[in-house]
Design a protein around this motif. Structure first.
Motif, PDB file in Angstrom:
ATOM      1  N   GLN A 264       0.819  -1.208   0.000  1.00 53.62           N
ATOM      2  CA  GLN A 264       0.000   0.000   0.000  1.00 53.62           C
ATOM      3  C   GLN A 264       0.858   1.266   0.000  1.00 53.62           C
ATOM      4  O   GLN A 264       0.462   2.293  -0.530  1.00 53.62           O
ATOM      5  N   GLN A 265       2.048   1.209   0.580  1.00 58.61           N
ATOM      6  CA  GLN A 265       2.887   2.397   0.690  1.00 58.61           C
ATOM      7  C   GLN A 265       4.007   2.425  -0.349  1.00 58.61           C
ATOM      8  O   GLN A 265       4.886   3.276  -0.280  1.00 58.61           O
ATOM      9  N   ALA A 266       3.955   1.491  -1.311  1.00 61.46           N
ATOM     10  CA  ALA A 266       5.092   1.315  -2.218  1.00 61.46           C
ATOM     11  C   ALA A 266       5.420   2.579  -2.989  1.00 61.46           C
ATOM     12  O   ALA A 266       6.596   2.962  -3.115  1.00 61.46           O
ATOM     13  N   MET A 267       4.423   3.254  -3.522  1.00 61.21           N
ATOM     14  CA  MET A 267       4.696   4.435  -4.336  1.00 61.21           C
ATOM     15  C   MET A 267       5.253   5.565  -3.474  1.00 61.21           C
ATOM     16  O   MET A 267       6.066   6.376  -3.939  1.00 61.21           O
ATOM     17  N   GLY A 268       4.864   5.595  -2.194  1.00 66.79           N
ATOM     18  CA  GLY A 268       5.451   6.572  -1.284  1.00 66.79           C
ATOM     19  C   GLY A 268       6.922   6.297  -1.028  1.00 66.79           C
ATOM     20  O   GLY A 268       7.730   7.217  -0.934  1.00 66.79           O
ATOM     21  N   HIS A 269       7.285   5.019  -0.929  1.00 63.39           N
ATOM     22  CA  HIS A 269       8.695   4.660  -0.771  1.00 63.39           C
ATOM     23  C   HIS A 269       9.495   5.071  -2.002  1.00 63.39           C
ATOM     24  O   HIS A 269      10.630   5.555  -1.889  1.00 63.39           O
ATOM     25  N   LEU A 270       8.905   4.874  -3.164  1.00 66.63           N
ATOM     26  CA  LEU A 270       9.578   5.267  -4.403  1.00 66.63           C
ATOM     27  C   LEU A 270       9.849   6.770  -4.402  1.00 66.63           C
ATOM     28  O   LEU A 270      10.929   7.234  -4.781  1.00 66.63           O
ATOM     29  N   GLN A 271       8.861   7.532  -3.940  1.00 65.07           N
ATOM     30  CA  GLN A 271       9.006   8.987  -3.872  1.00 65.07           C
ATOM     31  C   GLN A 271      10.062   9.391  -2.847  1.00 65.07           C
ATOM     32  O   GLN A 271      10.817  10.349  -3.061  1.00 65.07           O
ATOM     33  N   SER A 272      10.151   8.664  -1.724  1.00 66.62           N
ATOM     34  CA  SER A 272      11.135   8.998  -0.691  1.00 66.62           C
ATOM     35  C   SER A 272      12.556   8.892  -1.226  1.00 66.62           C
ATOM     36  O   SER A 272      13.399   9.761  -0.969  1.00 66.62           O
ATOM     37  N   VAL A 273      12.844   7.822  -1.977  1.00 69.48           N
ATOM     38  CA  VAL A 273      14.187   7.665  -2.542  1.00 69.48           C
ATOM     39  C   VAL A 273      14.444   8.727  -3.599  1.00 69.48           C
ATOM     40  O   VAL A 273      15.543   9.302  -3.675  1.00 69.48           O
ATOM     41  N   ARG A 274      13.443   9.018  -4.419  1.00 65.85           N
ATOM     42  CA  ARG A 274      13.604  10.040  -5.460  1.00 65.85           C
ATOM     43  C   ARG A 274      13.877  11.410  -4.834  1.00 65.85           C
ATOM     44  O   ARG A 274      14.723  12.171  -5.328  1.00 65.85           O
ATOM     45  N   THR A 275      13.190  11.721  -3.754  1.00 65.79           N
ATOM     46  CA  THR A 275      13.428  12.989  -3.063  1.00 65.79           C
ATOM     47  C   THR A 275      14.825  13.036  -2.457  1.00 65.79           C
ATOM     48  O   THR A 275      15.504  14.068  -2.502  1.00 65.79           O
ATOM     49  N   PHE A 276      15.278  11.917  -1.886  1.00 66.00           N
ATOM     50  CA  PHE A 276      16.607  11.868  -1.289  1.00 66.00           C
ATOM     51  C   PHE A 276      17.704  12.105  -2.329  1.00 66.00           C
ATOM     52  O   PHE A 276      18.715  12.766  -2.048  1.00 66.00           O
ATOM     53  N   ILE A 277      17.513  11.586  -3.539  1.00 65.16           N
ATOM     54  CA  ILE A 277      18.551  11.708  -4.570  1.00 65.16           C
ATOM     55  C   ILE A 277      18.835  13.167  -4.903  1.00 65.16           C
ATOM     56  O   ILE A 277      19.989  13.527  -5.188  1.00 65.16           O
ATOM     57  N   VAL A 278      17.826  14.012  -4.864  1.00 62.26           N
ATOM     58  CA  VAL A 278      18.032  15.424  -5.218  1.00 62.26           C
ATOM     59  C   VAL A 278      18.137  16.308  -3.974  1.00 62.26           C
ATOM     60  O   VAL A 278      18.071  17.536  -4.083  1.00 62.26           O
ATOM     61  N   SER A 279      18.315  15.695  -2.805  1.00 60.39           N
ATOM     62  CA  SER A 279      18.338  16.460  -1.563  1.00 60.39           C
ATOM     63  C   SER A 279      19.755  16.865  -1.193  1.00 60.39           C
ATOM     64  O   SER A 279      20.738  16.268  -1.650  1.00 60.39           O
ATOM     65  N   PRO A 280      19.908  17.890  -0.326  1.00 57.68           N
ATOM     66  CA  PRO A 280      21.237  18.253   0.186  1.00 57.68           C
ATOM     67  C   PRO A 280      21.907  17.129   0.967  1.00 57.68           C
ATOM     68  O   PRO A 280      23.134  17.107   1.096  1.00 57.68           O
ATOM     69  N   ALA A 281      21.107  16.184   1.486  1.00 53.78           N
ATOM     70  CA  ALA A 281      21.697  15.077   2.236  1.00 53.78           C
ATOM     71  C   ALA A 281      22.623  14.249   1.355  1.00 53.78           C
ATOM     72  O   ALA A 281      23.721  13.864   1.775  1.00 53.78           O
ATOM     73  N   LEU A 282      22.197  13.978   0.113  1.00 55.32           N
ATOM     74  CA  LEU A 282      23.040  13.182  -0.772  1.00 55.32           C
ATOM     75  C   LEU A 282      24.280  13.963  -1.205  1.00 55.32           C
ATOM     76  O   LEU A 282      25.382  13.391  -1.269  1.00 55.32           O
ATOM     77  N   THR A 283      24.131  15.254  -1.495  1.00 60.96           N
ATOM     78  CA  THR A 283      25.317  16.034  -1.863  1.00 60.96           C
ATOM     79  C   THR A 283      26.298  16.089  -0.697  1.00 60.96           C
ATOM     80  O   THR A 283      27.512  16.103  -0.891  1.00 60.96           O
ATOM     81  N   GLY A 284      25.777  16.114   0.532  1.00 61.98           N
ATOM     82  CA  GLY A 284      26.668  16.059   1.692  1.00 61.98           C
ATOM     83  C   GLY A 284      27.434  14.754   1.750  1.00 61.98           C
ATOM     84  O   GLY A 284      28.635  14.737   2.039  1.00 61.98           O
TER      85      GLY A 284
END
Length: 609
Positions: free
Chosen positions: A128-148
C-alpha cells in the motif's frame, strides 16, 4: 483482439527479487559516479575562492596598496564564485537525471508488485505504501543530504591543506570530524526504528481517515461521527507522539552539529593564533582566517547530512521496504504467448489458505469442470467461500494446493496482460476509477466502439446514458461515487462484458438491480452462453439459477454438492423435506447440506467429474 494491441515493450518482465533495488542503485552509481565526483572536486576547489581572495588581499593589496591588484583579484573571485554556482547547478541537474533514471527503472516493477500485493488476501502495508517509498528515494537523490554524502570524502582534501599549514590544525579538525561522525552514527542507530514507527502510525491514521470519509453518509446517518472521531484522535495522537520522539532525537543531534561546526572554526582560529604567536605558523596572520575556514569545510559535509537526516532515514527505510516488497513472492517469468482461451474450466482439489495464520483454509479440496457455453451457479451461506472461489477462478488468489486451469493452462501460467482482456469479473463491491464512463467500461484502454456499444446495451445502460448530457464521455469523478448502487452495478457489468470474455465470473451481480436491471442481466448471461462462453455466477436469485447448467453448493469452504442443476435442486428439496419430517431415519452415506444444515444424498456428488 484486445491483448494483441499490447506492444512488445509492455511485455517486459523485471526481475522482482530482493536484490533488484540494490542492483538498480549500484548501476546508477556506476553510471553517474564519475561526473558527480568531478563536480564534487570542482566544488571543493571553487569553495576555497573566498579564502584565496582573503589571503591575496592580506599579502598583496594591504602591503602594496595597489587598487588595480584589488580590482583584478575582486573580478577573479567573482568569476570563480559564479563558476561555483554553475557547477552546483550542473550537479543538481545531474542528480535530477539520476532521480528520473531511478524512477524509470523502479516505477513499473514496484507498481506491479504493489498491485499483486493488493490482490492477495494478506496484502501488506508495504504494498500500500510502495509508491510513497519510491518517492522517498527520489526525493533523497536530489536532496542536500546526498550532496553532503558525496562531498564527505573530500573532507580529506581540506585536512591535507590544514596539514600543510600545520599538523596540529589538521589534528584539531580531524577530532571535530570524528566527533561529528560519531554523532551521525548515534543518530543512525536510533532514528531508523523511530522513522519506521512514525511512518507506520502516520499511514494507519491516514488510511483510517480515508475510510471514514468514504463512509461519511452512513456514519452521519447512524450518528457514529463522535465515536469514529475519537478513534481517529487516538490514532492521530499516537502518530504525533512518534513524530515528536523522532523530531526530538534528530533536532538534538542537529543542534549539537551546529554548535560543533561553529566551535571548530573558533578552536582552529585560537590554535592558529597560538601558533602564530609562537612563530610556528607560516604565511602570516591571513592563515588564521584560512585555517578557520578550512576547518569548517572539514565538518561541513557531515553536518549537512545530519541536518537533513530525516531524508536519509526515510530513504533507507524505503529501500529496505522496496527490497522486501519486490522479493515478497515468486519472480514472474516471461510467459509464452498462448492462443486465446475458449473457456474450458477445470478445478482439481482446490485449496485456498486463510490470510489468518493458523486458521482453517477458506476452500478445501474443490473439484469440478465446465465446458464452453456452460453456466455454473454457486450457492452457499455467508462465509461458505463463494467469493473466495470467484477470485481463485480468476487467478487472483494463489492455491495452497490443487489447481485452476483454463483451456488446460494453470491460471498462474497465463500472462495477466494476455488473459485479463479475456476475463470478465463483477465483484460484490463495484469500484470505479476516476475517468469517463467509456474509460471505465473499456478498462482504460483505447475504447473499441462496437465492443463498447455492445457492452452498454447488454448491461441495459443505453437508456441511462442517453439521459446524460455527456453520454459515454461523462466524467464519473472520484470513483463514480455520485452514481446509485444499481447504476454502478450495471457499469460494472458492462465492464465485465466488454471484449466478449471467454470466462465471465459474476459475484452477486443482481444485489442492487431493479426489475429492469435483472432483465438486462438475464439477457446478458443467456446471450453470453449462446456465444459459447463460460459463465460462473454467485447468486441466490431463482431467476438466475434457472439459467444455470450446473449448481455447486458450498459449506464452510467444502464442496457439498455439484452436478446438473435439476438433479442438485431435486436432491436439496428431498433433503429439506427429510429434515422437516418427524424423526427421520438417517440414511446411509449422506453429506451435510449447506442451505439447511441437513443432508444431501451422495447421488448428487456422484455427478462430479
Amino acid at each position: 483482439m484486445l491483448a494483441s494491441k499490447q506492444s512488445a515493450a509492455s511485455r517486459h518482465q523485471y526481475p522482482m527479487t530482493p536484490s533488484y533495488t540494490i542492483d538498480v542503485l549500484q548501476q546508477l552509481v556506476r553510471r553517474h559516479v564519475r561526473p558527480l565526483a568531478v563536480m564534487a572536486l570542482a566544488v571543493a576547489f571553487l569553495v576555497l575562492s573566498p579564502s584565496w581572495y582573503m589571503m591575496e588581499v592580506y599579502d598583496r593589496v594591504i602591503n602594496s596598496r595597489n587598487l588595480v591588484t584589488l580590482g583584478m583579484l575582486t573580478l577573479a573571485v567573482l568569476l570563480l564564485i559564479a563558476l561555483l554556482e554553475m557547477v552546483e547547478w550542473w550537479r543538481g541537474e545531474r542528480l535530477a537525471v539520476v532521480a528520473r533514471a531511478w524512477d524509470k527503472a523502479m516505477a513499473q516493477p514496484v507498481f506491479l508488485r504493489a498491485f499483486q500485493s493488493a490482490q492477495a488476501a494478506n496484502g501488506s502495508q508495504n504494498g500500500q505504501q510502495a509508491m510513497g517509498h519510491l518517492q522517498s528515494v527520489r526525493t533523497f537523490i536530489v536532496s542536500p543530504a546526498l550532496t553532503g554524502l558525496i562531498d564527505t570524502p573530500l573532507a580529506l582534501l581540506f585536512l591535507g591543506l590544514l596539514w600543510a599549514i600545520h599538523p596540529l590544525l589538521a589534528l584539531v579538525a580531524l577530532l571535530a570530524a570524528a566527533v561529528q561522525a560519531f554523532s551521525a552514527w548515534r543518530l543512525h542507530l536510533r532514528s531508523g526504528e523511530l522513522t519506521q514507527r512514525a511512518q507506520q502510525w502516520g499511514h494507519a491514521t491516514q488510511s483510517y481517515a480515508e475510510r471514514m470519509l468514504r463512509q461519511s453518509p452512513t456514519l452521519s446517518a447512524l450518528g457514529m461521527w463522535p465515536t469514529v472521531f475519537r478513534r481517529w484522535q487516538e490514532l492521530h495522537g499516537k502518530s504525533l507522539q512518534q513524530q515528536v520522539q523522532l523530531l526530538q532525537h534528530v533536532v538534538g543531534h542537529q543542534v549539537f552539529g551546529r554548535w560543533l561546526q561553529q566551535a571548530v572554526g573558533s578552536a582552529l582560529l585560537g590554535v592558529a593564533c597560538w601558533l602564530l604567536l609562537g612563530q610556528a605558523l607560516a604565511g602570516g596572520p591571513g592563515m588564521l582566517i584560512v585555517a578557520s575556514i578550512l576547518g569548517g569545510r572539514v565538518v561541513a559535509p557531515l553536518f549537512q547530512v545530519v541536518m537533513h537526516w530525516n531524508q536519509v532515514a526515510q530513504a533507507r527505510t524505503a529501500v529496505s521496504n522496496l527490497s522486501d516488497l519486490l522479493g515478497a513472492g515468486p519472480a514472474p517469468d516471461d510467459a509464452l504467448p498462448l492462443p486465446p482461451p475458449k473457456g474450458s474450466l477445470v478445478v482439481e482439489q482446490l485449496v485456498v489458505g486463510s490470510p489468518v495464520r493458523g486458521a482453517a483454509p477458506l476452500l478445501k479440496g474443490l473439484s469440478f469442470r465446465l465446458q464452453p457455453g456452460e453456466m455454473l451457479a454457486v450457492l452457499g451461506n455467508s462465509g461458505a467461500g463463494k467469493t473466495t472461489l470467484a477470485r481463485a477462478l480468476l487467478g487472483l488468489l494463489s492455491p495452497a494446493a490443487g489447481s485452476v486451469r483454463l483451456d488446460g493452462v494453470d491460471m498462474a501460467g497465463w500472462d495477466r496482460r494476455e488473459i485479463g482482456p479475456r476475463l470478465g469479473y463483477l465483484p460484490q463491491q463495484v469500484e470505479l476509477l476516476d475517468g469517463t464512463l467509456a474509460d471505465n467500461i473499456a478498462r482504460f484502454g483505447v475504447p473499441d466502439e462496437p465492443m463498447l456499444n455492445a457492452a452498454v446495451t447488454a448491461a441495459g445502460l443505453q437508456g441511462i446514458v442517453a439521459e446524460w448530457p455527456g453520454g459515454l464521455s461523462t466524467d464519473l469523478g472520484e470513483g463514480g461515487l455520485w452514481l446509485s448502487g444499481g447504476v454502478r452495478q450495471r457499469v460494472g457489468l458492462a465492464r465485465a462484458l466488454y471484449g466478449d470474455p471467454a470466462l465471465l465470473v459474476l459475484d452477486e451481480p443482481n444485489a442492487s438491480l431493479d426489475r429492469e436491471g435483472d432483465a438486462a442481466l438475464h439477457s446478458a448471461i443467456a446471450a453470453h452462453k449462446a456465444r459459447g462462453r463460460t459463465v460462473v455466477v454467485v447468486s441466490h436469485r431463482s431467476e438466475v439459477i434457472q439459467l444455470a447448467d450446473h449448481l455447486l453448493v458450498l459449506r464452510d469452504g467444502q464442496q457439498v454438492a455439484f452436478g446438473p442443476r435439476d438433479e442438485v435442486l431435486t436432491a436439496l428439496r428431498k433433503a429439506q423435506a427429510a429434515a422437516t419430517a418427524p424423526a427421520p431415519a438417517a440414511p446411509a452415506h449422506t453429506t451435510p447440506s449447506p442451505a439447511s444444515g441437513v443432508t444431501t444424498p451422495v447421488a448428487v456428488q456422484a455427478a462430479q467429474p
